[in-house]
Design a protein around this motif. Structure first.
Motif, short mmCIF file in Angstrom:
data_model
loop_
_atom_site.label_atom_id
_atom_site.label_comp_id
_atom_site.label_asym_id
_atom_site.label_seq_id
_atom_site.Cartn_x
_atom_site.Cartn_y
_atom_site.Cartn_z
N ILE A 160 0.84 -1.19 0.00
CA ILE A 160 0.00 0.00 0.00
C ILE A 160 0.88 1.25 0.00
CG2 ILE A 160 -1.83 1.25 1.21
CD1 ILE A 160 -2.66 -1.40 -0.09
N LYS A 161 1.13 1.74 -1.20
CA LYS A 161 1.92 2.95 -1.39
C LYS A 161 1.07 3.96 -2.13
CE LYS A 161 6.12 2.57 -2.84
NZ LYS A 161 7.28 2.20 -3.69
N GLY A 162 1.06 5.17 -1.64
CA GLY A 162 0.26 6.20 -2.27
C GLY A 162 0.26 7.45 -1.42
N LYS A 163 -0.79 8.22 -1.56
CA LYS A 163 -0.93 9.46 -0.79
C LYS A 163 -1.76 9.14 0.46
CE LYS A 163 -2.67 14.21 -1.20
NZ LYS A 163 -3.41 15.15 -2.10
N VAL A 164 -1.13 9.24 1.62
CA VAL A 164 -1.80 8.91 2.88
C VAL A 164 -2.54 10.14 3.39
CG1 VAL A 164 -1.51 8.09 5.24
CG2 VAL A 164 -0.04 7.18 3.43
N LEU A 165 -3.87 10.05 3.41
CA LEU A 165 -4.68 11.15 3.93
C LEU A 165 -4.99 10.96 5.42
CD1 LEU A 165 -7.20 11.75 0.98
CD2 LEU A 165 -4.95 12.78 1.39
N THR A 166 -5.05 9.71 5.84
CA THR A 166 -5.21 9.39 7.26
C THR A 166 -4.29 8.23 7.60
OG1 THR A 166 -7.55 10.07 7.26
CG2 THR A 166 -6.82 8.66 9.08
N ASP A 167 -3.39 8.45 8.54
CA ASP A 167 -2.47 7.39 8.95
C ASP A 167 -3.25 6.22 9.56
OD1 ASP A 167 -0.07 8.63 8.18
OD2 ASP A 167 -0.05 9.82 10.03
N TYR A 168 -2.67 5.04 9.41
CA TYR A 168 -3.29 3.84 9.98
C TYR A 168 -3.41 3.96 11.49
CZ TYR A 168 -3.82 -1.04 11.46
OH TYR A 168 -4.26 -2.21 12.05
N SER A 169 -4.61 3.66 11.99
CA SER A 169 -4.89 3.66 13.42
C SER A 169 -5.36 2.27 13.82
CB SER A 169 -5.98 4.70 13.75
OG SER A 169 -6.33 4.66 15.11
N ARG A 170 -4.70 1.68 14.84
CA ARG A 170 -5.03 0.31 15.24
C ARG A 170 -6.45 0.20 15.77
NH1 ARG A 170 0.20 1.06 17.80
NH2 ARG A 170 1.83 -0.04 16.62
N PRO A 171 -7.11 -0.93 15.54
CA PRO A 171 -8.44 -1.17 16.11
C PRO A 171 -8.36 -1.23 17.63
CG PRO A 171 -8.01 -2.68 14.29
CD PRO A 171 -6.71 -2.01 14.63
N ARG A 172 -9.10 -0.36 18.30
CA ARG A 172 -9.09 -0.33 19.77
C ARG A 172 -10.51 -0.14 20.30
NH1 ARG A 172 -3.87 3.73 20.47
NH2 ARG A 172 -2.26 2.19 19.95
N PRO A 173 -11.33 -1.16 20.20
CA PRO A 173 -12.70 -1.03 20.71
C PRO A 173 -12.70 -0.78 22.22
CG PRO A 173 -12.40 -3.05 19.42
CD PRO A 173 -11.05 -2.51 19.68
N SER A 174 -13.64 0.03 22.68
CA SER A 174 -13.77 0.29 24.11
C SER A 174 -14.23 -0.97 24.84
CB SER A 174 -14.78 1.42 24.36
OG SER A 174 -14.37 2.59 23.70
N ARG A 175 -13.93 -1.03 26.12
CA ARG A 175 -14.38 -2.18 26.93
C ARG A 175 -15.90 -2.23 26.97
NH1 ARG A 175 -11.63 -4.52 32.09
NH2 ARG A 175 -12.67 -6.30 31.08
N TYR A 176 -16.40 -3.44 26.93
CA TYR A 176 -17.83 -3.72 27.04
C TYR A 176 -18.66 -3.15 25.89
CZ TYR A 176 -15.90 -4.23 31.73
OH TYR A 176 -15.10 -4.56 32.80
#
Length: 235
Positions: A160-176
């Motif tokens: 995945i190479k290109g123009k990054v408009l939003t950096d990758y953010s890890r999945p972090r669901p809230s508890r419960y």
């Protein structure tokens, strides 16, 4: 029963040791008894439940999504994390710390489309439609990754190479908050079209109007899409 050492097993080990040639009789009796005890202990250690480490020997199953959830997975789009492989259309299991590592350690996955057109450009969108939870997704769509100008030749090999408009953010669901869907949508980018986010969109990842974004830049329907489900690793 498997996992338990029977008297016959230890008896057999003892008989085999006693059947050694008489040339071995020069070994002191005390040492011989110690060896005999060692054989029995090794046999016991190998056969007792959990002696080999249940965490390493246990099979970690990636459960497939339900039929209704699988309907979103189209076009053979692959999402590959190095330690687990392709997680498309599956639940991330809790075993071996996979949910924790997904949320805290792993970087962006390789996203691969084997049949991508080499000289075309694509737009990759990763969103969470279930923020803060699926019952009341007030912050839908939460933007986790947005990359434009991805060449099909790179996409074929998962680069995945290109123009990054939003950096990758890890999945972090809230508890419960239950399971969250993490969706990947791949669009073909119109020729000679520059794609960007407004200042307001850049300031906020949540409550993103994905539909307006797609319409504004004439992206049409995704050429491929997939998703995986996970929840907080402490739940």
């Amino acid at each position: 029963m498997r996992g338990w050492t029977s008297r016959e097993t230890i008896s057999t080990a003892t008989s085999n040791l006693r059947a050694l040639p008489r040339s071995c009789s020069a070994v002191p009796r005390t040492l011989g008894r110690m060896k005999l005890l060692g054989v029995a202990l090794v046999a016991l250690a190998l056969l007792l439940p959990g002696a080999r480490g249940s965490e390493t020997s246990r099979t970690c199953i990636f459960q497939s999504l339900s039929e209704s959830e699988r309907g979103f997975c189209r076009g053979d789009l692959e999402v590959i994390y190095p330690e687990v492989g392709d997680v498309s259309c599956s639940y991330i299991p809790k075993c071996r710390g996979y949910r924790r590592r997904l949320s805290r350690d792993w970087g962006p996955p390789r996203v691969r489309l084997p049949w991508a057109q080499k000289n075309k450009k694509y737009v990759l969108v990763m969103v969470d439609p279930d923020a803060p939870n699926r019952a009341k997704p007030l912050h839908r769509f939460w933007r986790h990754w947005l990359v434009t100008d991805i060449l099909g030749s790179d996409l074929r090999v998962g680069r995945i190479k290109g123009k990054v408009l939003t950096d990758y953010s890890r999945p972090r669901p809230s508890r419960y908050s239950g399971y969250h869907r993490y969706q990947f949508r791949l669009y073909r980018q119109p020729p000679h079209r520059s794609i960007s986010l407004s200042p307001e969109e850049q300031d906020s990842l949540g409550t993103w109007d994905l539909k307006d974004f797609v319409e504004d830049f004439h992206l049409g329907h995704p050429v491929a899409s997939t998703q995986f489900l996970t929840k907080n690793y402490k739940d």
